[in-house]
Design an enzyme around this catalytic site. Structure first.
Site, PDB file in Angstrom:
ATOM      1  N   GLN A 276       0.374  -1.474  -0.034  1.00 43.74           N
ATOM      2  CA  GLN A 276      -0.104   0.282  -0.155  1.00 43.74           C
ATOM      3  C   GLN A 276       0.382   1.436  -0.488  1.00 43.74           C
ATOM      4  OE1 GLN A 276      -2.838  -0.354   3.420  1.00 43.74           O
ATOM      5  NE2 GLN A 276      -4.354  -1.620   2.353  1.00 43.74           N
ATOM      6  N   ASP A 279       2.098   2.343  -3.389  1.00 42.07           N
ATOM      7  CA  ASP A 279       0.926   2.287  -4.497  1.00 42.07           C
ATOM      8  C   ASP A 279       0.081   3.699  -4.707  1.00 42.07           C
ATOM      9  OD1 ASP A 279      -1.539   2.315  -5.876  1.00 42.07           O
ATOM     10  OD2 ASP A 279      -2.519   0.937  -5.046  1.00 42.07           O
TER      11      ASP A 279
END
Length: 751
Positions: A276, A279
Site C-alpha cells: 500500500q 501504490d
C-alpha cells in the site's frame, strides 16, 4: 442545532428566554461569544442593536472556551468574561461538558487542571526540513546514482522526487541528479534541490550518469535530445515509471533491447497490504477525487451545503458518485465536508461498505449487486451486456434529481464502459454537471474537454486527471511512494549506514513479481484478463488447501463410533425418513438429532428389558393405564429431544413457550364455572385468570426473547416455527412428523 439533532422542543426564542436569566442561579455559556456580548447594548459599539442573550444578568455564569484571547466572528472583545459573576472554564468544551455532567450527576471527581498562561504554550516552531538541510550531507557516500528527469509529457507538471525525499535518500547512500528546471512547473526551483544535496545537471547526463531513473510518465520522444527516452535507458539498472504494456507497446519493445534492465511499472504494483505504501495510483486518485469535487462546484456555481438567509433557505447540492474506489471515496469525503447530500453506487460489497463509512448514502438495486467476488486488484469483475443495460437504466432513474455526478468506473487495460447514455443526460436538470474521470463513462463525453450539451444544458467534463492542477502536493505524494519503494528494495538492516549497498530486486518477492514488467530482455508482464484467471485459480487452490488441512486434522483425531441419525427428507411432512449424516457433517444445513452410540449387545439388552417391563405392566394393569403410560413415555422422549436439541440461548424462550402451551388448563378452569358464587366457581375463575396470563404472557415474552437473541443466533427462527412444530408433534400417528419438527427446531433457516 438541527444538524446536531437537538429536539425542537428544547428550543426557546430569544424574547422568551431572556427574561429567565435574571432569576437563574447558574448559566453555562458553551463556546458562544457574539451572541452573549453586552457590547450590543453600547451605542458606540459596532454591534450595537444586535439581538443577544442577556446571560450576564444571572447570579453566576460559567464560560466554556478554549482560551480567553479568542473573539467572535464580529471581532469584538467580550467584556462579560471579566465580570465578577463570570468564571472561565478553559479547555476542550466537549470534554469539559462531559466532566461537568458527571460531577452534577455525582458520578465523577473534580481534579483541577494545571492552568498556565496561553503565552507559555507558545513556542517557536522549528522547521524540521530546514534543520535537515543544515546537516552536512557530503559525509554520506553516493553508492548508487538516481536520476530524476524533467517530465516532457504535455500537461504533466509533477516531478518524481522533491527536496524532502532527496535528503532522506542521500542519508541512505544514494546520489541524486535532477534535470535542470525539472521542478519549475511544480513550483520547486533548482536551488532547493541543490540545498537538499542533489546535483542539477543537463538532460543528457541524467540518463548517462545514473544507475536508476525515476520518472512519472512513460518514456516518450525527448524534444531536446531528439531521441526516444526508452533508447536512453541503455546501461540502467532500473527504470521506474508509469508504463502500461497494453498501450505503450512501442516503448516496451525498445526497453526489451537493453540487457540487465529492470522496468518497474508503478501502476502494476499488487494491491496487497504490504504494498500500500508503494501504490502511486491511490496517491494520484486521492488528488483526482478531491479536485474533481472542487472543479465540479466551480462549474455548477451553486452552494454545496444548506444555507439559511433572510430571503429563505437554500437546499444542499445533490452529489452522486459512481464507484467507491480511492477516487470515489476521496470525492465522497470532500463533498460531505462541503455540506452536500452525497449518494453513491458500487456493485462490489466491499465498495459499498467503504462508501457508507465515508458518509455516503448507498443506493443500488439487488440485481446489480456483485457480492460473490471481484476482479483482479479489487476492481469489479467483468459482466455481460444485459447486466450493464440494467445499470444504465438504474443510473437514468437516479440522475434525474442530481446536481453533480462523478463517475470513476475504470477497467485496467481496457476502454471504460459507457454507463451514462444520451437519454440519461437529457433527463437531468439543466445546469447539472457530470465529471467523467475515466473519460468514456458518458456517451457525450469529449476526452480532456469540458463541453455543454445544448439540448439539456448539462455540462460534461472529460478531464481524466487533476493532479496537474495540484502539482506540488501531487509530487509530494508520488515522491513519498518512491522513497518507500527504494527503501523496500534496500531491505535496510538496522546496523547499516550505507543502505544503498543492499539494493537489489528479488523477483521471487510478491511485490516485485507483479510490478517488474521487463527483466533482462524478457517481458514479464501479465495482461489483466490473465491476472484475473490466475487470481481465481490461486483462490481455488487456497480453498482446496484449507479443505485438505481440515481433512488431515480430522484424520489425526481419535475415531468416534458411528451414531444413528434420523434425518427427515427436505420437503413435505409426510415423506419417509432417510438415512442421515454423522454429527458435525452438513455444515449450514442444521445440527442433526443423534442417539447415543451403542453396540449391538447393549442395544439388544435394553430393548429386551423394556419389552419385558411393558409386558409386565400390561399384565398387572388395565388397557386405560397402558394408553396413558404410552403417552407418558412418548412425552418424555419428545420433551428430551425438543429441549436438549434446541440452542442453549433459546432455553429461556422455550420455557415461556411451554408456559403458553400449558395454558390448556383454561379449559379445565372453564369447566368449574357453574354461574354461582360457590367455592369451585371461585377457584375456577382464579385458575382461568392466571392461565390466561400464562397464555398471552408466554407468547409475548417468547417473542421479546427471540428478538433480543436474533443477532446472536443469526436465524429467522420464530414463534410460528416452534408452535407449528409442537402441534405436529401432538399427532402420534405420524412419527415422521415428530422427527421433522425436531429438525425444524434445530435448523438454522427453517422453512
Amino acid at each position: 442545532l438541527a444538524e446536531a439533532r437537538v429536539p425542537i422542543k428544547m428550543m426557546y426564542e430569544l424574547n422568551h428566554i431572556n427574561p429567565e436569566f435574571k432569576s437563574a442561579d447558574l448559566v453555562f455559556l458553551i463556546g458562544a461569544n457574539d451572541t452573549a456580548n453586552p457590547e450590543a447594548l453600547n451605542k458606540a459599539s459596532p454591534i450595537y442593536g444586535m439581538a443577544v442573550c442577556n446571560v450576564w444578568e444571572a447570579k453566576n455564569v460559567i464560560v466554556l472556551k478554549r482560551n480567553r484571547q479568542g473573539v467572535g466572528f464580529a471581532g469584538i472583545d467580550n467584556p462579560m468574561f471579566d465580570y465578577e459573576n463570570t468564571r472561565m472554564f478553559l479547555g476542550n468544551a466537549r470534554e469539559n461538558c462531559a466532566n461537568l455532567l458527571q460531577l452534577i450527576e455525582g458520578r465523577g471527581k473534580y481534579e483541577a487542571p494545571e492552568v498556565k498562561l496561553q503565552i507559555e504554550h507558545v513556542e517557536e516552531k522549528k522547521d524540521t526540513f530546514d534543520e535537515e538541510k543544515k546537516e552536512d550531507l557530503s559525509k554520506h557516500k553516493q553508492i548508487i546514482i538516481i536520476g530524476v528527469p524533467k517530465e516532457i509529457m504535455k500537461g504533466e507538471k509533477r516531478i518524481a522526487l522533491i527536496p524532502k525525499t532527496i535528503i532522506k535518500l542521500r542519508k541512505l547512500g544514494f546520489g541524486i541528479k535532477v534535470e535542470k528546471g525539472a521542478g519549475m512547473a511544480a513550483g520547486i526551483y533548482d536551488q532547493e534541490f541543490e540545498e537538499a544535496g542533489a546535483e542539477v545537471v543537463e538532460p543528457d547526463k541524467i540518463w548517462s550518469q545514473s544507475q536508476i531513473v525515476i520518472k512519472i510518465k512513460e518514456p516518450t520522444m525527448h524534444p531536446v535530445l531528439n531521441v526516444h527516452e526508452a533508447k536512453l535507458a541503455d546501461g540502467l539498472m532500473l527504470l521506474v515509471c508509469n508504463i502500461d504494456p497494453s498501450r505503450d507497446k512501442e516503448s516496451v519493445n525498445m526497453l526489451l533491447e537493453h540487457k540487465d534492465l529492470h522496468v518497474w511499472s508503478v501502476n502494476n504494483v499488487p494491491r496487497i497490504t504490504r504494498a500500500q505504501k508503494l501504490d502511486t495510483l491511490s496517491s494520484g486518485c486521492k488528488v483526482d477525487g478531491y479536485r474533481a469535487v472542487i472543479e465540479a462546484f466551480n462549474i455548477f456555481r451553486g452552494f454545496a451545503g444548506q444555507e439559511f438567509t433572510a430571503a429563505g433557505k437554500i437546499d444542499p447540492a445533490n452529489v452522486f458518485v459512481v464507484g467507491c474506489g480511492v477516487i470515489g471515496l476521496a470525492a465522497i469525503a470532500t463533498a460531505k465536508r462541503l455540506g452536500a447530500n452525497v449518494k453513491a453506487f458500487d456493485a462490489r460489497k466491499q465498495g459499498r461498505e467503504d462508501g457508507e463509512s465515508a458518509g455516503a448514502d448507498i443506493v443500488i438495486d439487488d440485481e446489480l449487486k456483485m457480492d460473490e467476488g471481484a476482479g483482479s486488484g479489487g476492481y469489479a469483475k467483468p459482466m455481460d451486456e444485459a447486466y450493464y443495460n440494467k445499470q444504465r437504466d438504474f443510473f437514468k432513474r437516479m440522475f434525474k434529481h442530481c446536481d453533480i455526478v462523478i463517475t470513476t468506473a475504470r477497467v485496467p487495460g481496457k476502454p471504460s464502459l459507457v454507463l451514462i447514455t444520451k437519454e440519461a443526460v437529457r433527463g437531468m436538470k439543466r445546469g447539472s454537471v457530470i465529471m467523467d474521470l475515466p473519460g468514456s463513462n458518458c456517451e457525450l463525453t469529449k476526452r480532456e474537454e469540458v463541453v455543454e450539451d445544448k439540448e439539456s444544458g448539462v455540462v460534461i467534463s472529460g478531464v481524466t486527471s487533476y493532479v496537474g492542477q495540484m502539482p506540488r502536493q501531487a509530487s509530494e505524494l508520488y515522491s513519498n511512494n518512491m522513497f518507500n519503494l527504494i527503501e523496500e528494495l534496500c531491505q535496510i538492516p538496522t546496523n547499516s549506514k550505507n543502505n544503498a549497498a543492499n539494493f537489489h530486486i528479488d523477483l521471487k518477492d510478491e511485490i516485485a513479481a507483479g510490478a517488474v514488467i521487463v527483466h533482462n530482455r524478457e517481458l514479464l508482464w501479465i495482461p489483466y484478463d490473465e491476472r484475473c484467471k490466475r487470481d481465481q485459480e490461486r483462490k481455488k487452490k487456497e480453498e482446496i488447501k484449507k479443505e485438505e488441512e481440515k481433512i488431515s486434522k480430522r484424520a489425526l483425531q481419535p475415531e468416534k463410533k458411528e451414531e444413528l441419525v434420523l434425518v427427515p427428507k427436505p420437503g413435505a411432512f409426510n415423506e419417509p425418513l432417510i438415512e442421515g449424516k454423522k454429527e458435525g457433517e452438513g455444515e449450514g444445513e442444521g445440527e442433526l438429532v443423534t442417539i447415543a452410540s451403542m453396540d449391538a449387545l447393549s442395544s439388544g439388552a435394553i430393548i429386551l428389558a423394556m419389552t419385558f417391563l411393558a409386558m409386565a405392566l400390561a399384565y398387572a394393569t388395565n388397557y386405560a393405564f397402558m394408553l396413558n403410560f404410552l403417552a407418558f413415555v412418548l412425552a418424555l422422549i419428545i420433551g428430551y429431544i425438543v429441549v436438549w436439541g434446541v440452542n442453549p440461548l433459546l432455553h429461556a424462550s422455550l420455557m415461556s413457550e411451554t408456559n403458553a402451551i400449558s395454558g390448556i388448563i383454561v379449559i379445565g378452569a372453564m369447566l368449574q364455572l357453574y354461574g354461582d358464587l360457590s367455592l369451585p366457581s371461585f377457584f375456577g375463575a382464579t385458575a382461568l385468570l392466571f392461565a390466561s396470563i400464562n397464555v398471552f404472557g408466554g407468547f409475548i415474552l417468547t417473542d421479546r426473547m427471540l428478538s433480543m437473541l436474533a443477532s446472536q443466533l443469526k436465524t429467522n427462527f420464530n414463534i410460528k416455527t416452534l408452535f407449528l412444530s409442537l402441534i405436529h408433534i401432538s399427532e402420534p400417528t405420524r412419527p415422521e412428523r415428530i422427527s421433522y419438527a425436531v429438525f425444524c427446531l434445530k435448523k438454522k433457516k427453517p422453512k
